[in-house]
Design a protein around this motif. Structure first.
Motif, mmCIF file in Angstrom:
data_model
loop_
_atom_site.group_PDB
_atom_site.id
_atom_site.type_symbol
_atom_site.label_atom_id
_atom_site.label_comp_id
_atom_site.label_asym_id
_atom_site.label_seq_id
_atom_site.Cartn_x
_atom_site.Cartn_y
_atom_site.Cartn_z
ATOM 1 N N ALA A 121 58.134 19.190 79.089
ATOM 2 C CA ALA A 121 58.261 18.202 78.016
ATOM 3 C C ALA A 121 59.726 17.998 77.635
ATOM 4 O O ALA A 121 60.171 16.858 77.409
ATOM 5 C CB ALA A 121 57.446 18.642 76.804
ATOM 6 N N THR A 122 60.478 19.084 77.602
ATOM 7 C CA THR A 122 61.895 18.983 77.272
ATOM 8 C C THR A 122 62.646 18.200 78.349
ATOM 9 O O THR A 122 63.434 17.309 78.038
ATOM 10 C CB THR A 122 62.518 20.385 77.117
ATOM 11 N N GLY A 123 62.385 18.528 79.601
ATOM 12 C CA GLY A 123 63.052 17.821 80.700
ATOM 13 C C GLY A 123 62.690 16.349 80.738
ATOM 14 O O GLY A 123 63.561 15.482 80.842
ATOM 15 N N GLY A 124 61.408 16.060 80.625
ATOM 16 C CA GLY A 124 60.968 14.663 80.667
ATOM 17 C C GLY A 124 61.512 13.851 79.510
ATOM 18 O O GLY A 124 62.018 12.736 79.700
ATOM 19 N N ALA A 181 61.096 26.147 74.064
ATOM 20 C CA ALA A 181 61.357 26.747 75.378
ATOM 21 C C ALA A 181 62.413 27.843 75.270
ATOM 22 O O ALA A 181 62.230 28.950 75.807
ATOM 23 C CB ALA A 181 61.794 25.676 76.369
ATOM 24 N N LEU A 182 63.504 27.559 74.576
ATOM 25 C CA LEU A 182 64.568 28.549 74.434
ATOM 26 C C LEU A 182 64.074 29.778 73.678
ATOM 27 O O LEU A 182 64.338 30.918 74.093
ATOM 28 C CB LEU A 182 65.783 27.932 73.729
ATOM 29 N N LEU A 183 63.335 29.581 72.602
ATOM 30 C CA LEU A 183 62.807 30.719 71.838
ATOM 31 C C LEU A 183 61.809 31.539 72.659
ATOM 32 O O LEU A 183 61.762 32.767 72.535
ATOM 33 C CB LEU A 183 62.167 30.235 70.540
ATOM 34 N N THR A 184 61.031 30.877 73.498
ATOM 35 C CA THR A 184 60.080 31.597 74.360
ATOM 36 C C THR A 184 60.833 32.473 75.353
ATOM 37 O O THR A 184 60.510 33.661 75.526
ATOM 38 C CB THR A 184 59.160 30.603 75.088
#
Length: 148
Positions: free
Chosen positions: A56-59, A13-16
């Motif tokens: 997905a990261t949050g969950g 997510a961060l790289l995106t």
């Protein structure tokens, strides 16, 4: 769930988001109008990768955090609503608006005003996600706390 899942989806997510931000900045500063159109048109398509990665990261983060109750986990928990609201209320609408404007050939003052807003809001989310990654590495012991 694997303990590797959360950091992998978080890094994705961060790289995106970093890719969106850097591509925008480079295309605006060094690119032609055609490059700007291509970048601003591509970014909403990138949501197909970003949104599931963030979900997905949050969950997985909430699932992992249930087992912990230290200060760094609480700080990460408090940052997440800011990150989510910034993304949902500013970044996604701005990206869609800018894609619409470039497709219409309207690289006008409104386009550039929204572009600046998007870059600032994106920088805020990059910083907050970076802080969450740093704190996650500290929680797991992969990164030592800085001496006081």
């Amino acid at each position: 769930m694997s303990k590797a899942f959360h950091p992998i989806t978080g890094a994705l997510a961060l790289l995106t988001i970093l890719t969106f931000w850097v591509s925008t900045l480079v295309s605006e500063v060094f690119g032609s109008p055609t490059t700007v159109v291509a970048v601003k048109t591509f970014i909403p398509w990138g949501f197909l990768l970003l949104v599931p990665a963030l979900m997905a990261t949050g969950g997985s983060g909430f699932a992992l955090a249930r087992q912990r109750s230290d200060r760094l986990v609480d700080v990460k928990r408090r940052r997440m609503p800011v990150i989510a609201m910034n993304g949902l209320l500013i970044l996604m609408p701005a990206a869609l608006f800018l894609a619409f404007k470039v497709q219409a050939g309207e690289l006008d003052a409104v386009f550039y005003a929204v572009q600046v807003l998007e870059l600032v809001a994106g920088a805020v989310n990059i910083a907050l996600l970076g802080l969450n990654m740093r704190d996650g590495l500290r929680v797991t012991g992969r990164l030592r706390h800085a001496p006081a």
